[in-house]
Design an enzyme around this catalytic site. Structure first.
Site, PDB file in Angstrom:
ATOM      1  N   TYR A 154      85.905  86.329  97.383  1.00  0.00           N
ATOM      2  CA  TYR A 154      85.845  87.916  97.324  1.00  0.00           C
ATOM      3  C   TYR A 154      84.530  88.547  98.116  1.00  0.00           C
ATOM      4  O   TYR A 154      84.956  89.336  99.092  1.00  0.00           O
ATOM      5  CB  TYR A 154      86.016  88.546  95.878  1.00  0.00           C
ATOM      6  CG  TYR A 154      86.223  90.037  96.007  1.00  0.00           C
ATOM      7  CD1 TYR A 154      87.626  90.505  96.468  1.00  0.00           C
ATOM      8  CD2 TYR A 154      85.292  91.059  95.529  1.00  0.00           C
ATOM      9  CE1 TYR A 154      87.725  91.853  96.321  1.00  0.00           C
ATOM     10  CE2 TYR A 154      85.580  92.229  95.528  1.00  0.00           C
ATOM     11  CZ  TYR A 154      86.870  92.967  95.966  1.00  0.00           C
ATOM     12  OH  TYR A 154      87.290  94.115  95.741  1.00  0.00           O
ATOM     13  N   LYS A 158      84.489  90.409 101.889  1.00  0.00           N
ATOM     14  CA  LYS A 158      84.242  91.967 101.783  1.00  0.00           C
ATOM     15  C   LYS A 158      82.867  92.105 102.482  1.00  0.00           C
ATOM     16  O   LYS A 158      82.596  93.124 103.284  1.00  0.00           O
ATOM     17  CB  LYS A 158      83.959  92.416 100.479  1.00  0.00           C
ATOM     18  CG  LYS A 158      85.379  92.705  99.597  1.00  0.00           C
ATOM     19  CD  LYS A 158      86.507  93.490 100.497  1.00  0.00           C
ATOM     20  CE  LYS A 158      87.430  93.787  99.306  1.00  0.00           C
ATOM     21  NZ  LYS A 158      88.460  94.751 100.174  1.00  0.00           N
ATOM     22  N   THR A 189      91.779 100.071  88.647  1.00  0.00           N
ATOM     23  CA  THR A 189      93.109  99.794  89.144  1.00  0.00           C
ATOM     24  C   THR A 189      93.418  98.553  88.583  1.00  0.00           C
ATOM     25  O   THR A 189      93.015  97.782  87.945  1.00  0.00           O
ATOM     26  CB  THR A 189      93.006  99.607  90.611  1.00  0.00           C
ATOM     27  OG1 THR A 189      92.109  98.548  90.758  1.00  0.00           O
ATOM     28  CG2 THR A 189      92.353 100.883  91.169  1.00  0.00           C
TER      29      THR A 189
END
Length: 260
Positions: A154, A158, A189
């Site tokens: 991740y 990013k 989320t």
């Protein structure tokens, strides 16, 4: 938002079938944009909600890791709308796995969705945006693309997206296309689903003491899409309640009660 703030007539939002992407789409439609909602999942429910509320939207099937699918979607937009003024590269995945626990297939999938997808997308939309007189691209990165983060897949995706945004900004400026990245902190989320302990511990390092809301992230996206940011390109907009800038010492002071 100022009443004089305007937005592109047509905006493409990836990962718009649910979560943050759906929120971006609904808000853009409420501000008058036609929103092209692209997702690997069925986005017809979001489109129906927008149309029922008096807005304008269309659904497009898109696997962001498929460069040819991007070309197809842009051709659909060219045929049906004739222009494109905005792109929000929102589609992404998160895998909270430490370095030695990250399988090769998870590494590759995360990079394909979070980094390859935006590259294919920007490359596909740039010609139509150029023909449309310019536009704005907003890439949804993360604070994990600004700090050392425990999850290599991740974090690397990013960080890569941050650099990709800056590279594209320099290339596309000649066509009047702006490219910026938004870096959310903790936001409620589905990406944080089931991570209650992780969230609770993380909030101890957030000076605001809470997660961000979908509205707060969407407002940042809207600003970068709008005519209020026409001289802003190649930059990072961090929306994290102060975590990156002050999180370390906020936590130390909170836990020790000491200022020295």
């Amino acid at each position: 938002m100022s009443e004089s703030m305007t937005y592109p007539g047509v905006v493409l939002v990836t990962g718009g079938a649910a979560g943050m992407g759906a929120h971006h789409a609904r808000t853009l439609a409420a501000r008058g944009s036609h929103v092209c909602i692209a997702d690997v999942s069925d986005s017809s429910a979001v489109v129906d909600d927008i149309v029922s509320a008096g807005g304008s939207a269309s659904a497009h099937l898109l696997d962001v890791t498929d460069a040819e699918a991007w070309v197809r979607v842009v051709d659909e937009i060219r045929t049906t709308r004739g222009e494109l003024g905005g792109l929000v590269n929102n589609a992404g995945i998160s895998r909270r796995l430490e370095f030695m626990d990250t399988p090769n297939d998870i590494w590759e999938l995360t990079m394909k969705i979070n980094l390859f997808g935006p590259f294919y997308g920007m490359k596909a939309v740039a010609p139509l945006m150029r023909e449309s007189g310019g536009g704005s691209i907003v890439n949804i990165s993360s604070i994990a693309g600004q700090i050392g983060y425990f999850s290599p897949a991740y974090s690397s995706s990013k960080w890569g997206l941050t650099g990709l945004s800056k590279s594209a900004a320099g290339n596309f400026a000649q066509w009047g296309i702006r490219v910026n990245s938004v870096h959310p902190g903790l936001v409620g989320t589905a990406l944080l689903g089931g991570a209650n302990d992780f969230v609770a511990a993380s909030l101890k390092s957030v000076p605001f003491g809470r997660m961000g809301t979908l509205d707060e992230i969407t407002e940042a996206v809207l600003f970068l899409l709008s005519n209020s940011s026409t001289y802003t390109t190649g930059t990072e907009l961090t929306v994290d309640g102060g975590l990156v800038s002050n999180g370390l010492y906020h936590r130390i002071i909170a836990e020790t009660g000491e200022l020295s």
